[in-house]
Design an enzyme around this catalytic site. Sequence first.
Site, short mmCIF file in Angstrom:
data_model
loop_
_atom_site.label_atom_id
_atom_site.label_comp_id
_atom_site.label_asym_id
_atom_site.label_seq_id
_atom_site.Cartn_x
_atom_site.Cartn_y
_atom_site.Cartn_z
N THR A 125 0.82 -1.21 0.00
CA THR A 125 0.00 0.00 0.00
C THR A 125 0.85 1.26 0.00
OG1 THR A 125 -1.50 1.26 1.43
CG2 THR A 125 -0.08 -0.29 2.54
N ASP A 126 0.27 2.36 -0.48
CA ASP A 126 0.98 3.64 -0.43
C ASP A 126 1.08 4.18 1.00
OD1 ASP A 126 -1.69 4.37 -0.05
OD2 ASP A 126 -1.72 5.87 -1.66
N GLU A 127 0.32 3.59 1.94
CA GLU A 127 0.35 4.10 3.31
C GLU A 127 1.70 3.90 3.99
OE1 GLU A 127 -2.86 3.12 5.83
OE2 GLU A 127 -4.33 3.26 4.23
N TYR B 292 -1.56 -0.74 11.15
CA TYR B 292 -1.73 -1.38 9.83
C TYR B 292 -0.60 -1.00 8.90
CZ TYR B 292 -3.17 -1.76 4.97
OH TYR B 292 -3.16 -2.01 3.62
N LYS C 97 2.45 -3.28 7.22
CA LYS C 97 2.68 -3.43 5.77
C LYS C 97 4.09 -2.95 5.41
CE LYS C 97 0.22 -4.63 2.97
NZ LYS C 97 -0.15 -5.97 2.41
P1 NAD Z 1 -9.52 -7.46 2.46
O1 NAD Z 1 -9.49 -7.21 3.92
O2 NAD Z 1 -10.76 -7.20 1.69
O3 NAD Z 1 -9.11 -8.98 2.16
C1 NAD Z 1 -8.07 -9.61 2.82
C2 NAD Z 1 -8.19 -11.11 2.57
O4 NAD Z 1 -7.07 -11.76 3.22
C3 NAD Z 1 -9.47 -11.72 3.14
O5 NAD Z 1 -10.05 -12.61 2.21
C4 NAD Z 1 -8.98 -12.47 4.38
O6 NAD Z 1 -9.77 -13.62 4.71
C5 NAD Z 1 -7.58 -12.88 3.96
N1 NAD Z 1 -6.71 -13.12 5.12
C6 NAD Z 1 -6.57 -12.32 6.21
N2 NAD Z 1 -5.73 -12.89 7.08
C7 NAD Z 1 -5.31 -14.06 6.51
C8 NAD Z 1 -4.40 -15.08 6.91
N3 NAD Z 1 -3.77 -15.03 8.09
N4 NAD Z 1 -4.21 -16.12 6.08
C9 NAD Z 1 -4.87 -16.20 4.89
N5 NAD Z 1 -5.72 -15.26 4.46
C10 NAD Z 1 -5.94 -14.20 5.26
O7 NAD Z 1 -8.28 -6.63 1.87
P2 NAD Z 1 -8.12 -5.89 0.48
O8 NAD Z 1 -8.62 -4.51 0.60
O9 NAD Z 1 -8.59 -6.77 -0.60
O10 NAD Z 1 -6.51 -5.79 0.42
C11 NAD Z 1 -5.76 -6.85 -0.17
C12 NAD Z 1 -4.29 -6.46 -0.16
O11 NAD Z 1 -4.12 -5.25 -0.89
C13 NAD Z 1 -3.72 -6.21 1.23
O12 NAD Z 1 -2.41 -6.71 1.26
C14 NAD Z 1 -3.72 -4.70 1.35
O13 NAD Z 1 -2.71 -4.25 2.22
C15 NAD Z 1 -3.44 -4.29 -0.07
N6 NAD Z 1 -3.94 -2.96 -0.47
C16 NAD Z 1 -5.25 -2.64 -0.27
C17 NAD Z 1 -5.71 -1.38 -0.67
C18 NAD Z 1 -7.15 -0.96 -0.51
O14 NAD Z 1 -7.49 0.17 -0.80
N7 NAD Z 1 -8.04 -1.84 -0.03
C19 NAD Z 1 -4.81 -0.48 -1.27
C20 NAD Z 1 -3.48 -0.86 -1.45
C21 NAD Z 1 -3.06 -2.11 -1.05
O1 TDX Z 2 -16.62 6.30 8.05
C1 TDX Z 2 -15.55 6.74 7.64
N1 TDX Z 2 -15.39 8.09 7.50
C2 TDX Z 2 -14.24 8.65 7.03
O2 TDX Z 2 -14.16 9.89 6.93
C3 TDX Z 2 -14.45 5.87 7.27
C4 TDX Z 2 -14.58 4.37 7.41
C5 TDX Z 2 -13.30 6.46 6.78
N2 TDX Z 2 -13.19 7.81 6.68
C6 TDX Z 2 -11.97 8.40 6.09
C7 TDX Z 2 -10.65 7.87 6.60
C8 TDX Z 2 -9.76 8.01 5.38
O3 TDX Z 2 -9.28 9.35 5.28
O4 TDX Z 2 -12.01 8.04 4.70
C9 TDX Z 2 -10.70 7.77 4.20
C10 TDX Z 2 -10.65 6.34 3.67
O5 TDX Z 2 -10.78 5.46 4.77
P1 TDX Z 2 -10.66 3.86 4.61
O6 TDX Z 2 -11.65 3.37 3.62
O7 TDX Z 2 -10.66 3.28 5.98
O8 TDX Z 2 -9.24 3.73 3.89
P2 TDX Z 2 -7.74 4.13 4.32
O9 TDX Z 2 -7.59 4.22 5.78
O10 TDX Z 2 -7.35 5.32 3.48
O11 TDX Z 2 -6.94 2.83 3.82
C11 TDX Z 2 -7.31 2.18 2.57
O12 TDX Z 2 -6.38 2.49 1.56
C12 TDX Z 2 -5.09 1.97 1.71
C13 TDX Z 2 -7.39 0.66 2.76
O13 TDX Z 2 -8.31 0.36 3.78
C14 TDX Z 2 -6.03 0.08 3.06
O14 TDX Z 2 -6.11 -1.33 3.12
C15 TDX Z 2 -5.09 0.48 1.95
O15 TDX Z 2 -3.79 0.07 2.27
#
Ligand code: NAD
Ligand code: TDX
Length: 332
Positions: free
Chosen positions: A121-123, A148, A152
């Site tokens: 992630t970019d975080e 988190y 990562k």
């Molecule tokens: P998500 O939470 O929707 O899915 C995570 C999946 O991993 C789930 O299916 C869960 O059951 C599985 N999992 C969790 N713990 C596990 C374990 N111990 N063993 C096996 N499986 C396990 O997450 P997502 O949003 O799909 O993110 C997927 C990946 O992409 C992550 O690595 C996250 O850091 C990265 N990522 C997410 C975002 C975003 O905006 N959501 C952005 C950048 C990177």
């Molecule tokens: O109810 C809300 N109100 C609100 O203002 C929630 C749930 C979030 N927020 C804000 C927090 C953040 O500034 O919105 C923005 C986005 O929040 P999230 O959806 O929780 O995402 P963020 O914390 O930015 O992280 C996401 O992007 C990077 C993903 O959850 C991560 O897995 C990924 O690495």
Amino acid sequence: MQRLLVTGGAGFIGSNFVHHVVAHTDASVTVLDKLTYAASREALAGLPADRVELVVGDVADEAAVDPLVAGHDAVVHFAAESHNDNSLADPSPFIRTNLVGTFTILEAVRRHDRRLHHVSTDEVYGDLALDDPKRFTEDTPYNPSSPYSASKAGSDHLVRAWIRSFGLRATVSNCSNNYGPWQHVEKFIPRQITNVIDGIRPKLYGSGENVRDWIHAEDHSSAVLTILERGTLGETYLIGADGEQSNLEVVRLILTLMGRGADEFDHVNDRAGHDLRYAIESGKLRSELGWRPRFSDFEAGLADTIRWYEEHEDWWRPAKAATEASYAAKGQ
Ligand code: NAD
Ligand code: TDX
């Protein structure tokens, strides 16, 4: 690469990637997923049984991981605990899955000399000022804020160390905020869409001026497949689609697209350590590998996503009440 092991393939982005691989390659896929609260079997429904198999297991369990890695050509590692707010409430599963899980994958990949792509992630880069003309690049120093993002960041450092010290055949990608179908209702965009469906006012943390750089999950998947197929071993690639929007702008757009007044939202307690702004410069991925995002119109992608949640209430409804109760307990 004919046999892919996709960890976390039953999650939001991992399941999108599995569909993408089936549609765009001849590879077969084994999903290794613990099926935590964030997973959904339904997201994998309809895929050809002769090409996609789901194995329920933990990436931190060496006995489960080792034979699976041995039996595949490459591993794409999505599995993680992914929600910042949960990591503030209880960091422990983030340490186990994101750090110990990645370590377990790395050791199996090293033993069996397999190709790895690590999804991050970019975080990991921390945040930018709102008026900073700079964006994150592959050279931005790591500076994570939350449990988190620190977990990562640690997982990325492990992968980089295994590349340098053990010659692991691996790549890393760091992507911005994803949106699209099958995202858990705990996350910002699905939470606000389903709130509006339920007649609840959207909840904006703090001032709402925080900026996120939105990318459709389908574009994230195409970028990961591009890097897996053509990326230079040992390299890191940033993935982004020039989608910077403040949270306030996103909430107003959701309300407007759903036929409500743009100001019908509430400000609630801010997130501890809340990152101000993320912004990705993805020039390396575009110039070296020729990747381009397909979903460049955020408003159109958001409108499609709203329609998807309106049409898939059966899927998200079971998680909604408990998610809102947990936010309400924190004044959010
Ligand atoms: P998500 O939470 O929707 O899915 C995570 C999946 O991993 C789930 O299916 C869960 O059951 C599985 N999992 C969790 N713990 C596990 C374990 N111990 N063993 C096996 N499986 C396990 O997450 P997502 O949003 O799909 O993110 C997927 C990946 O992409 C992550 O690595 C996250 O850091 C990265 N990522 C997410 C975002 C975003 O905006 N959501 C952005 C950048 C990177
Ligand atoms: O109810 C809300 N109100 C609100 O203002 C929630 C749930 C979030 N927020 C804000 C927090 C953040 O500034 O919105 C923005 C986005 O929040 P999230 O959806 O929780 O995402 P963020 O914390 O930015 O992280 C996401 O992007 C990077 C993903 O959850 C991560 O897995 C990924 O690495």
